[in-house]
Design an enzyme around this catalytic site. Structure first.
Site, short mmCIF file in Angstrom:
data_model
loop_
_atom_site.label_atom_id
_atom_site.label_comp_id
_atom_site.label_asym_id
_atom_site.label_seq_id
_atom_site.Cartn_x
_atom_site.Cartn_y
_atom_site.Cartn_z
CD GLU A 164 -17.22 -18.24 -25.01
OE1 GLU A 164 -16.93 -18.35 -26.21
OE2 GLU A 164 -18.17 -17.54 -24.61
CB VAL A 190 -19.55 -12.32 -21.30
CG1 VAL A 190 -21.01 -11.87 -21.37
CG2 VAL A 190 -18.63 -11.12 -21.44
N GLY A 216 -20.42 -16.79 -17.93
CA GLY A 216 -19.81 -18.05 -17.46
C GLY A 216 -19.75 -19.15 -18.50
CE LYS A 240 -20.65 -11.06 -15.66
NZ LYS A 240 -21.63 -11.63 -14.73
N GLY A 275 -20.03 -20.25 -11.42
CA GLY A 275 -19.77 -21.57 -10.83
C GLY A 275 -18.47 -22.10 -11.40
N1 LIG Z 1 -16.48 -17.62 -9.84
C1 LIG Z 1 -17.19 -17.60 -10.95
O1 LIG Z 1 -18.22 -18.24 -11.04
C2 LIG Z 1 -16.73 -16.78 -12.13
C3 LIG Z 1 -17.52 -16.77 -13.30
C4 LIG Z 1 -17.08 -16.05 -14.41
C5 LIG Z 1 -15.89 -15.35 -14.34
N2 LIG Z 1 -15.16 -15.36 -13.17
C6 LIG Z 1 -13.91 -14.61 -13.15
O2 LIG Z 1 -12.84 -15.52 -12.94
C7 LIG Z 1 -11.79 -14.89 -12.22
C8 LIG Z 1 -11.48 -15.72 -10.96
O3 LIG Z 1 -12.64 -15.81 -10.19
P1 LIG Z 1 -12.74 -16.82 -8.94
O4 LIG Z 1 -14.17 -16.83 -8.56
O5 LIG Z 1 -12.05 -18.09 -9.24
O6 LIG Z 1 -11.93 -16.01 -7.85
P2 LIG Z 1 -11.35 -16.54 -6.43
O7 LIG Z 1 -12.04 -17.79 -6.03
O8 LIG Z 1 -11.37 -15.37 -5.52
O9 LIG Z 1 -9.84 -16.92 -6.77
C9 LIG Z 1 -8.88 -15.97 -7.08
C10 LIG Z 1 -7.53 -16.66 -7.12
O10 LIG Z 1 -6.55 -15.70 -7.50
C11 LIG Z 1 -5.49 -15.72 -6.54
N3 LIG Z 1 -4.99 -14.35 -6.41
C12 LIG Z 1 -5.69 -13.24 -6.09
N4 LIG Z 1 -4.87 -12.17 -6.05
C13 LIG Z 1 -3.64 -12.63 -6.32
C14 LIG Z 1 -2.36 -12.02 -6.40
N5 LIG Z 1 -2.21 -10.73 -6.13
N6 LIG Z 1 -1.32 -12.80 -6.71
C15 LIG Z 1 -1.46 -14.13 -6.95
N7 LIG Z 1 -2.64 -14.75 -6.89
C16 LIG Z 1 -3.71 -14.02 -6.57
C17 LIG Z 1 -6.08 -16.22 -5.25
O11 LIG Z 1 -5.05 -16.80 -4.46
P3 LIG Z 1 -5.35 -17.52 -3.01
O12 LIG Z 1 -6.25 -18.67 -3.32
O13 LIG Z 1 -4.02 -17.95 -2.54
O14 LIG Z 1 -5.99 -16.45 -2.19
C18 LIG Z 1 -7.10 -17.23 -5.77
O15 LIG Z 1 -6.48 -18.49 -5.95
C19 LIG Z 1 -12.28 -13.48 -11.93
O16 LIG Z 1 -11.83 -12.60 -12.93
C20 LIG Z 1 -13.79 -13.61 -12.04
O17 LIG Z 1 -14.44 -12.40 -12.38
C21 LIG Z 1 -15.54 -16.06 -12.09
#
Ligand SMILES: NC(=O)c1ccc[n+]([C@@H]2O[C@H](COP(=O)([O-])OP(=O)(O)OC[C@H]3O[C@@H](n4cnc5c(N)ncnc54)[C@H](OP(=O)(O)O)[C@@H]3O)[C@@H](O)[C@H]2O)c1
Length: 440
Positions: A130, A133, A135, A206, A303
């Site tokens: 969910e 796409v 958020g 998306k 977010g």
């Molecule tokens: N942010 C948003 O608003 C949003 C919205 C919709 C979808 N998403 C999706 O949600 C997912 C996460 O996004 P995010 O914004 O939370 O990303 P983020 O803040 O960059 O967090 C990524 C996390 O993954 C960990 N990580 C990265 N590479 C790793 C590896 N090789 N081994 C183990 N852990 C690893 C990082 O560890 P460290 O903390 O130790 O570096 C971090 O805790 C993505 O697929 C993104 O497209 C995000």
């Protein structure tokens, strides 16, 4: 019922919010799902990092693949991101081990969604996404379950908050694309390398997922026509306003008699449409469906907490024992996309030209359009040298004259050919700006 034991890979923006939200909603979730939900094991890159959440009672696992195979978890939540490993390998490992998987990873699904769905099917487990796409907007469930009684004709939306923020600022404050991008970067709405967002690729990933759910087809991001917003100028936004439109970066998927059209591009939308009201970083998706007609869902597309809301909804389904085919039907029943060629796209067009000041220029432009059977709905001719927002430069007789045309429905092919002929006639300065119009 025993508690549902969750293993979480990725403790960044979304992962930490998921931990917080499960804690905050602990009792309500247990009541709603009939069992408690507990995060029992986690992994991320840096074990020592302070993440502002309490992980004292949670087991730290050294790497994502190990967590995916951990016999102590019932469900694997992938929140690391990236279309390759470790996300892909970890999701495959968990599914093969008979664990349901939740991911927010649009990049992974746009590329490997169908193969992963097949693996989930083979092991009789769920693959829920969910959050991948728009958020916090529950558009996946809406398409997969809520609208199952409808035949869908079109789905379109504002799926990238960064682009919508930039276009909103450009329109409201008469700023250039470059200035708005810098501001978005300063505010944390845009990445240091914004290409993926502003050139439309994030929206395309998306859209590929939405089109699959809307039309029962295999996810095919390669079949999408993609154009970003970096060529949009304040002059275009001014003209849009004058003509009763707004410019939005839309992802659009339409079932046509030539196949499925999937496209991402800046789009003129009628100013009174639901999608035109969506400003700033907010996302929106409109679905045209035969029984409900059009519905538009509007909300936060990103977010931590908003995205965690979608992840927790997916976890809740697994806790309740609800399992729906990832793309709404068995993978064997997903059709290969019959791609409608972009040249055959039909619709209205906005065209902005800089006409050179010499006799016969307008007649030449009109002739070229007529040769390609393009009819003009409206035309706005600005004064020579008119700057979009005033400006002090005196007009010179040598300045080209800006001309804005809105066409009736025509084809992409006709527009491209007519404008190539106009350019070859050397009656315009620079390249024409072309923006497609999407009617509601
Ligand atoms: N942010 C948003 O608003 C949003 C919205 C919709 C979808 N998403 C999706 O949600 C997912 C996460 O996004 P995010 O914004 O939370 O990303 P983020 O803040 O960059 O967090 C990524 C996390 O993954 C960990 N990580 C990265 N590479 C790793 C590896 N090789 N081994 C183990 N852990 C690893 C990082 O560890 P460290 O903390 O130790 O570096 C971090 O805790 C993505 O697929 C993104 O497209 C995000």
């Amino acid at each position: 019922m025993p508690p549902l034991k969750v293993g979480l890979a990725g403790l960044g923006t979304v992962g930490t919010s998921v931990v917080r939200l499960i804690e905050r909603q602990r009792e309500a979730l247990a009541a709603s799902c009939g069992r408690a939900i507990e995060v029992v094991a986690v992994t991320a890159r840096s074990p020592g990092k302070d993440r502002g959440i309490d992980l004292k009672r949670v087991r730290w696992v050294a790497d994502p693949l190990q967590l995916a195979a951990d016999p102590g978890i019932d469900v694997f939540v992938e929140l690391m991101g990236g279309e390759g490993d470790p996300a892909k390998a970890a999701v495959e490992t968990a599914l093969a081990a008979g664990k349901s998987v939740i991911t927010a990873n649009k990049a992974l699904l746009a590329r490997h969604g169908v193969a992963l769905a097949a693996l989930a099917e083979q092991h009789h487990v769920a693959l829920n996404f969910e959050a991948a796409v728009a958020g916090g907007i529950p558009i996946i469930k809406t398409l997969r379950e809520g609208l199952v009684g409808n035949k869908l004709a079109r789905i379109y939306g504002i799926l990238n908050g960064t682009c919508n923020y930039i276009l909103t600022r450009m329109e409201q404050d008469k700023l250039s694309f470059a200035d708005c991008l810098k501001e978005a970067q300063r505010l944390g709405y845009a990445e240091a390398d914004p290409t993926f967002d502003v050139e439309g690729h994030d929206t395309a990933q998306k859209l590929a997922i939405l089109a699959s759910l809307a039309f029962g087809t295999k996810v095919d991001a390669e079949a999408i026509y993609v154009e970003g917003i970096s060529s949009i100028t304040p002059a275009d936004l001014d003209a849009a306003e004058e003509l009763g439109y707004r410019i939005k970066l839309l992802g659009v998927a339409v079932a046509t008699d030539k196949g499925i059209e999937q496209r991402v591009h800046p789009t003129m939308v009628p100013r009174d449409s639901a999608i035109a009201q969506v400003m700033g970083v907010t996302n929106a998706v409109t679905v045209d469906a035969d029984a409900v007609h059009a519905i538009t869902l509007v909300g936060p597309g990103a977010g931590g907490m908003a995205t965690a809301s979608a992840v927790v909804s997916d976890i809740g389904d697994i806790a309740r024992g609800v399992r729906t085919p990832p793309f709404g039907r068995a993978t064997a029943r997903l059709a290969t996309i019959e791609k409608a060629p972009m040249q055959r796209h039909e619709g209205g067009y906005y065209i902005r030209l800089l006409a050179v000041d010499k006799p016969g220029t307008f007649a030449t432009i009109a002739t070229r359009l007529a040769e390609h059977a393009i009819s003009i709905e409206s035309i706005v001719q600005r004064h020579r040298g008119e700057r979009p927002h005033g400006g002090d430069d005196p007009a010179s007789a040598a300045d080209p004259v800006p001309v804005i045309l809105i066409t009736y429905a025509t084809t992409e092919d006709a527009v491209r050919k007519a404008l190539a002929a106009v350019e070859a006639d050397k009656v315009i300065s620079g390249s024409p700006q072309v923006i497609r119009i999407e009617k509601n």
